[in-house]
Design a protein around this motif. Sequence first.
Motif, short mmCIF file in Angstrom:
data_model
loop_
_atom_site.label_atom_id
_atom_site.label_comp_id
_atom_site.label_asym_id
_atom_site.label_seq_id
_atom_site.Cartn_x
_atom_site.Cartn_y
_atom_site.Cartn_z
N ASP A 492 54.25 -69.79 15.20
CA ASP A 492 53.31 -69.12 15.02
C ASP A 492 54.14 -67.05 14.33
OD1 ASP A 492 52.36 -71.22 14.61
OD2 ASP A 492 50.03 -70.36 15.64
N LEU A 493 54.26 -67.06 15.46
CA LEU A 493 54.88 -65.62 15.79
C LEU A 493 56.32 -65.93 14.88
CD1 LEU A 493 54.92 -64.75 19.91
CD2 LEU A 493 53.66 -63.46 17.94
N ILE A 494 57.15 -66.51 15.20
CA ILE A 494 58.79 -66.85 13.71
C ILE A 494 57.86 -66.39 12.47
CG2 ILE A 494 59.80 -68.36 13.21
CD1 ILE A 494 60.31 -69.18 15.62
N GLN A 495 56.84 -67.40 12.42
CA GLN A 495 56.31 -67.48 11.19
C GLN A 495 55.24 -66.13 10.73
OE1 GLN A 495 53.77 -71.38 11.34
NE2 GLN A 495 54.41 -71.65 9.41
N ALA A 496 54.79 -65.65 11.54
CA ALA A 496 54.24 -64.66 11.10
C ALA A 496 55.24 -63.25 10.67
CB ALA A 496 53.37 -64.24 12.04
N VAL A 497 56.91 -63.34 11.48
CA VAL A 497 57.59 -62.54 11.49
C VAL A 497 58.65 -62.34 10.49
CG1 VAL A 497 59.83 -61.59 12.44
CG2 VAL A 497 57.79 -61.93 14.05
N GLY A 498 59.28 -63.55 10.03
CA GLY A 498 59.88 -63.56 8.68
C GLY A 498 59.42 -64.71 7.14
N GLY A 499 57.70 -65.03 7.83
CA GLY A 499 57.48 -65.95 6.52
C GLY A 499 58.17 -66.78 6.41
N ALA A 500 58.49 -67.59 7.26
CA ALA A 500 59.46 -68.88 6.81
C ALA A 500 58.28 -70.04 7.49
CB ALA A 500 60.72 -69.08 8.15
N ASN A 501 58.93 -70.92 6.84
CA ASN A 501 57.71 -72.46 6.81
C ASN A 501 58.28 -73.04 8.56
OD1 ASN A 501 56.86 -72.14 4.56
ND2 ASN A 501 58.65 -73.70 3.35
N GLY A 502 57.28 -73.20 8.63
CA GLY A 502 57.06 -74.26 10.37
C GLY A 502 57.43 -75.15 10.92
N VAL A 503 57.65 -75.57 11.01
CA VAL A 503 57.58 -76.81 12.15
C VAL A 503 55.88 -77.41 12.63
CG1 VAL A 503 60.07 -76.82 12.28
CG2 VAL A 503 58.51 -76.81 14.48
N TYR A 504 55.95 -79.01 12.83
CA TYR A 504 54.26 -78.64 13.11
C TYR A 504 54.62 -80.09 14.14
CZ TYR A 504 53.49 -76.45 9.59
OH TYR A 504 52.98 -75.43 9.11
N ALA A 505 55.31 -80.85 14.79
CA ALA A 505 56.18 -81.12 16.13
C ALA A 505 56.41 -80.87 16.83
CB ALA A 505 55.56 -82.67 14.78
N ILE A 506 56.55 -80.95 18.28
CA ILE A 506 57.51 -80.82 18.78
C ILE A 506 58.79 -81.56 18.45
CG2 ILE A 506 57.37 -82.75 20.54
CD1 ILE A 506 58.54 -79.51 21.97
N GLU A 507 59.30 -83.29 18.41
CA GLU A 507 59.83 -84.38 17.88
C GLU A 507 61.03 -83.09 16.59
OE1 GLU A 507 56.95 -86.65 19.94
OE2 GLU A 507 56.85 -84.91 18.00
N GLU A 508 60.34 -82.58 15.72
CA GLU A 508 60.69 -81.73 14.99
C GLU A 508 61.35 -80.66 15.19
OE1 GLU A 508 58.22 -80.49 11.32
OE2 GLU A 508 57.79 -82.31 11.39
N VAL A 509 61.13 -79.70 15.82
CA VAL A 509 61.74 -78.78 16.87
C VAL A 509 63.07 -79.09 18.02
CG1 VAL A 509 61.64 -76.93 19.32
CG2 VAL A 509 59.61 -77.42 17.27
#
Length: 551
Positions: A492-509
Amino acid sequence: MLNVQVDGEWKQFPKGMRLIEACMQSGHFIPHYCYHPKLSSPGNCRMCLVEMGMPRMTPDRKPELGEDGKPLINWSTRPAISCATEISEGMAVRTASAMVEECRKGVMEFLLINHPLDCPICDQAGECRLQEFSVEYGQGDSRFLDEKVKKPKRVDIGKNIVLDDERCIMCSRCIRFMQEIAHDDVLGFVNRGSHTTLTVHPEKRLDNNYSLNTADICPVGALTSKDFRFKMRVWFLKETKSIDVNCGNGNNILIGSRENIVYRLTPRENDAVNSCWMPDSHRLNFHYLNDEKRLTEPVVKNEEAPAKWSRAIAAAADQLKSVEPGALAMIASGRMTNEELFLAGRLAQALGIELVDIRPRPQEGDGFLISDDGNPNTTGARLLGLAAQEPGANLKKIADGIASGAIRGLLSLGEDATQCGISWSDLARLQALVVMDIRPNTTTALATVLLPAAGFSEKRGSMINLSGRIQRLNRATSSPGQARDDWEILRDLIQAVGGANGVYAIEEVFKAMAAGTPALAGLSLTKIGDLGVELEIPEIATPRVPAKSLA
């Protein structure tokens, strides 16, 4: 390989294998008490008796063969103990014959002569081999009517162990463990005969840091843990496979929990890491997870507390972006998972942070299951670029920069910055101090934004131990209050800082991390499995001898 007949079927096993192991590998369980696969076999309990035979020999000492081309068997009229018998060519065994069943009933009857039968108040109830085998292999009554021999109860024999001698069946597992594995020969039997008791040697105590392993391997309730005693019936516990986070060895564990409370940690067998043992200091270091002082609400300084997560994330992003990139630093943690470290690196890139490091935790190892590194994932931090070959090399630069005013913003992830060489007064002057942690400390008290995170039993992810083995953490409990999984906070911090789409499962990370990390190529959390996978990272990992050899 030797040919052995098990209940009528011929199978092959390696030379030197014990007969009980050959039977169980064939799918024929042999009840036992004194036998343990990691210890010597004294043949004390006699519960593993089987009917055994050898090939019938011709006058010229060659095996006599039947119509099927297999040796004909001469069966012994006496049973044999399978735990102390090595297999030999042509050996045959019956694991459930009438003789064997009669022997097991007799052994069970003998073992219960003086046993107190206090199952309703015994802490071993639910995982007691005496209970299980008496039901499955024993008989419903006893021919012995004499009064039972009374032996000592609730004897304090060590810092973590209580002994109930009248429950002991003299299997000697604990004695052999202390002799052969812990190398601290303090336990023994005295008063041989009807009044035999287990005890510690005069003027000694069972205070070895591996003493609780004796409670793990005790098949009855004779040795019990002071910490877990009378806390919870084991059949109520949910057991979750995970790993220990107290040092770089990454011992495999089972987390016993109920209703979101962790009650105990026990070792889980993995011959490549910890065999089936665990140090007491590590297994007892979990009570902070249930601490009432856990951080449970996000806080934004000078605003109404608690803050909503959306507000806390936005405030943290605004504060960090308000500091020019060259004036920002990040302290990550060697206790973070690979996925969290990967996202922390992405966040550092988004903010232009160049000064990043983890806090080293050097300690004195014991040469067995406690490593010299108190961080569980130093190898992962090195592999993902958040720590140099010598972790902590940048901490002095960060501390000096904050003291001089060159660094005006700090992101502290799971570490108390005052333990990294930064003074309280210097932290208090920072323009932005964003802190993610699970318990209050000096740094959390000064945070401009405080983000409550998850403990090791409350998250999923992976870590890499010092020998380069990647292993999984699994979630056993949920985080208290509004505390969140660390990787979600970082996302969420990455999204708030850069506005990029996030990931929604630990498997995606993990997938994104593996795509950019050659050592992890082709892996996923599922492929890691319960026992982990050895990685090819020789320049980072430190090879070590498997625990079973160290024993």
